[in-house]
Design a protein around this motif. Structure first.
Motif, mmCIF file in Angstrom:
data_model
loop_
_atom_site.group_PDB
_atom_site.id
_atom_site.type_symbol
_atom_site.label_atom_id
_atom_site.label_comp_id
_atom_site.label_asym_id
_atom_site.label_seq_id
_atom_site.Cartn_x
_atom_site.Cartn_y
_atom_site.Cartn_z
ATOM 1 N N GLU A 86 0.573 -1.164 -0.144
ATOM 2 C CA GLU A 86 0.190 0.090 0.019
ATOM 3 C C GLU A 86 0.982 1.261 0.001
ATOM 4 O O GLU A 86 0.552 2.294 -0.818
ATOM 5 C CB GLU A 86 -0.979 -0.010 1.145
ATOM 6 N N ARG A 87 1.957 1.287 0.688
ATOM 7 C CA ARG A 87 2.985 2.441 0.857
ATOM 8 C C ARG A 87 3.521 2.623 -0.464
ATOM 9 O O ARG A 87 3.742 3.690 -0.900
ATOM 10 C CB ARG A 87 3.998 2.341 1.977
ATOM 11 N N LEU A 88 3.899 1.436 -1.057
ATOM 12 C CA LEU A 88 4.415 1.434 -2.496
ATOM 13 C C LEU A 88 3.553 2.298 -3.565
ATOM 14 O O LEU A 88 4.056 3.141 -4.337
ATOM 15 C CB LEU A 88 5.006 0.235 -2.971
ATOM 16 N N VAL A 89 2.453 1.617 -3.509
ATOM 17 C CA VAL A 89 1.504 2.087 -4.572
ATOM 18 C C VAL A 89 1.047 3.741 -4.285
ATOM 19 O O VAL A 89 1.149 4.594 -5.161
ATOM 20 C CB VAL A 89 0.006 1.426 -4.206
ATOM 21 N N LEU A 90 1.053 3.972 -2.928
ATOM 22 C CA LEU A 90 0.991 5.407 -2.609
ATOM 23 C C LEU A 90 2.174 6.395 -3.001
ATOM 24 O O LEU A 90 1.832 7.502 -3.597
ATOM 25 C CB LEU A 90 0.641 5.544 -1.190
ATOM 26 N N SER A 91 3.211 5.856 -3.058
ATOM 27 C CA SER A 91 4.311 6.552 -3.481
ATOM 28 C C SER A 91 4.364 6.893 -5.096
ATOM 29 O O SER A 91 4.733 8.003 -5.442
ATOM 30 C CB SER A 91 5.619 5.929 -3.091
ATOM 31 N N VAL A 92 3.923 5.897 -5.746
ATOM 32 C CA VAL A 92 3.847 6.133 -7.210
ATOM 33 C C VAL A 92 2.533 7.003 -7.444
ATOM 34 O O VAL A 92 2.736 7.755 -8.266
ATOM 35 C CB VAL A 92 3.531 4.749 -7.864
ATOM 36 N N ARG A 93 1.628 7.116 -6.650
ATOM 37 C CA ARG A 93 0.557 8.051 -6.961
ATOM 38 C C ARG A 93 0.722 9.405 -6.546
ATOM 39 O O ARG A 93 0.553 10.284 -7.349
ATOM 40 C CB ARG A 93 -0.589 7.833 -6.181
ATOM 41 N N GLU A 94 1.590 9.603 -5.681
ATOM 42 C CA GLU A 94 2.027 10.821 -4.980
ATOM 43 C C GLU A 94 3.375 11.466 -5.362
ATOM 44 O O GLU A 94 3.589 12.714 -5.439
ATOM 45 C CB GLU A 94 1.882 11.135 -3.670
ATOM 46 N N GLU A 95 4.423 10.354 -5.577
ATOM 47 C CA GLU A 95 5.818 11.350 -5.851
ATOM 48 C C GLU A 95 6.226 10.850 -7.164
ATOM 49 O O GLU A 95 5.862 10.004 -8.063
ATOM 50 C CB GLU A 95 6.783 10.352 -4.829
ATOM 51 N N PRO A 96 6.684 12.191 -8.033
ATOM 52 C CA PRO A 96 7.177 11.877 -9.372
ATOM 53 C C PRO A 96 8.326 11.123 -9.500
ATOM 54 O O PRO A 96 9.034 10.778 -8.312
ATOM 55 C CB PRO A 96 7.553 13.413 -9.829
ATOM 56 N N VAL A 97 8.789 10.770 -10.539
ATOM 57 C CA VAL A 97 9.713 9.878 -10.850
ATOM 58 C C VAL A 97 11.095 10.313 -10.670
ATOM 59 O O VAL A 97 11.348 11.356 -11.046
ATOM 60 C CB VAL A 97 9.945 9.439 -12.493
ATOM 61 N N PRO A 98 11.797 10.033 -9.779
ATOM 62 C CA PRO A 98 12.955 10.661 -9.292
ATOM 63 C C PRO A 98 14.026 10.609 -10.390
ATOM 64 O O PRO A 98 14.201 9.561 -11.332
ATOM 65 C CB PRO A 98 13.489 10.048 -8.154
ATOM 66 N N LEU A 99 15.047 11.253 -10.147
ATOM 67 C CA LEU A 99 16.115 11.044 -11.185
ATOM 68 C C LEU A 99 17.077 10.017 -11.083
ATOM 69 O O LEU A 99 17.672 9.265 -12.125
ATOM 70 C CB LEU A 99 17.340 12.389 -10.780
ATOM 71 N N ASP A 100 16.988 9.384 -10.092
ATOM 72 C CA ASP A 100 17.800 8.015 -9.701
ATOM 73 C C ASP A 100 16.933 6.764 -9.911
ATOM 74 O O ASP A 100 17.359 5.549 -9.777
ATOM 75 C CB ASP A 100 18.587 7.857 -8.362
ATOM 76 N N ALA A 101 15.700 6.943 -10.812
ATOM 77 C CA ALA A 101 14.853 5.721 -11.047
ATOM 78 C C ALA A 101 15.664 4.776 -12.188
ATOM 79 O O ALA A 101 16.660 5.463 -12.733
ATOM 80 C CB ALA A 101 13.820 6.288 -11.596
ATOM 81 N N PRO A 102 15.428 3.599 -12.273
ATOM 82 C CA PRO A 102 16.062 2.866 -13.291
ATOM 83 C C PRO A 102 15.899 3.327 -14.634
ATOM 84 O O PRO A 102 14.764 4.036 -14.886
ATOM 85 C CB PRO A 102 15.450 1.242 -13.004
ATOM 86 N N PRO A 103 16.703 2.844 -15.330
ATOM 87 C CA PRO A 103 16.936 3.329 -16.920
ATOM 88 C C PRO A 103 15.699 2.786 -17.883
ATOM 89 O O PRO A 103 14.872 1.857 -17.637
ATOM 90 C CB PRO A 103 18.072 2.962 -17.397
#
Length: 246
Positions: A86-103
């Motif tokens: 649930e926390r992971l899904v919430l993070s995707v809903r609320e947080e933009p893709v960070p610069l260190d996200a996978p390629p």
């Protein structure tokens, strides 16, 4: 944005290969959560393998990230604690893709179908997984070293070809070990993940395995154990490394 109009600021990355049942199951699970899934075909971009191993420590055919948070493979996803999920899904809903996200190859180059230069697809809807003939698991696989060998099949006499593939897989001690002393049968994780397809119970699973073994000493040993009853079933470690990777 997903089907219900909810704006998603982040994304879920799945590095997979076409036809992989574990990858299909992972993406189906993610789709039911209502999160945008970016599916990258590793077969088309082998250059990502080294980067993924650097990020995860594993050379495998399926890797899942929620933004920049590494979850693991399909089995890890299915075993996630509900609160953490649930926390992971919430993070995707609320947080933009960070610069260190996978390629993502060809990022920001979407076509009208949601694809990026033929590399990944954004999935917005659930995926229905049909019932399958158990033998299909010996032909439809992801190319990991723990999978049955990849072969070419023809429509003519396909059942015999699949039975031959199953026999060869079960004869391999990396996939099936009969311990007559410990009264234990050790099987590939494939039989655990898709146990329902093989009958759903240890008894039905063992009977399926016996019925699909070739005539061998291993089959005779299993027959003796089954005739005496009370056989333990356990599962062997699975090698997720890609077949072409050392």
């Amino acid at each position: 944005m997903v089907e219900d109009g909810t704006v998603m600021r982040g994304r879920v990355m799945v590095y997979s290969v076409p036809g992989c049942p574990h990858c299909i199951q992972a993406k189906a699970t993610l789709s039911t959560l209502g999160v945008p899934v970016c599916d990258v075909d590793v077969n088309k971009h082998r250059e990502l393998t080294a980067r993924l191993k650097e990020l995860t420590g594993h050379s495998v055919v399926q890797q899942i990230f929620f933004n920049n948070l590494y979850v693991g493979n399909n089995e890890d996803l299915q075993n996630l604690d509900p609160e953490r999920l649930e926390r992971l899904v919430l993070s995707v809903r609320e947080e933009p893709v960070p610069l260190d996200a996978p390629p993502v190859p060809g990022e920001n180059s979407f076509d009208s179908d949601g694809e990026v230069d033929g590399v990944y697809t954004v999935q917005k809807f659930g995926v229905a997984l049909p019932d399958v003939e158990p033998l299909i698991h010996f032909a439809l696989n992801c190319g990991a070293k723990g999978c049955p060998p990849i072969k070419t099949y023809t429509p003519q006499d396909i059942d015999s070809q699949l039975r031959a593939a199953a026999e060869a897989f079960l004869e391999n001690d990396d996939s099936c070990v009969i311990d007559s002393v410990g009264r234990e049968v050790k099987l590939s994780q494939i039989f655990k993940w898709y146990k329902a397809d093989f009958g759903g119970t240890d008894e039905k699973l063992l009977n399926w395995v016996f019925d699909h073994m070739g005539a061998s000493q291993k089959k005779r040993t299993l027959q003796a154990l089954l005739s005496e009853g009370k056989v333990k079933v356990s599962y062997l470690p699975y090698n997720w490394s890609i077949n072409s990777t050392d």
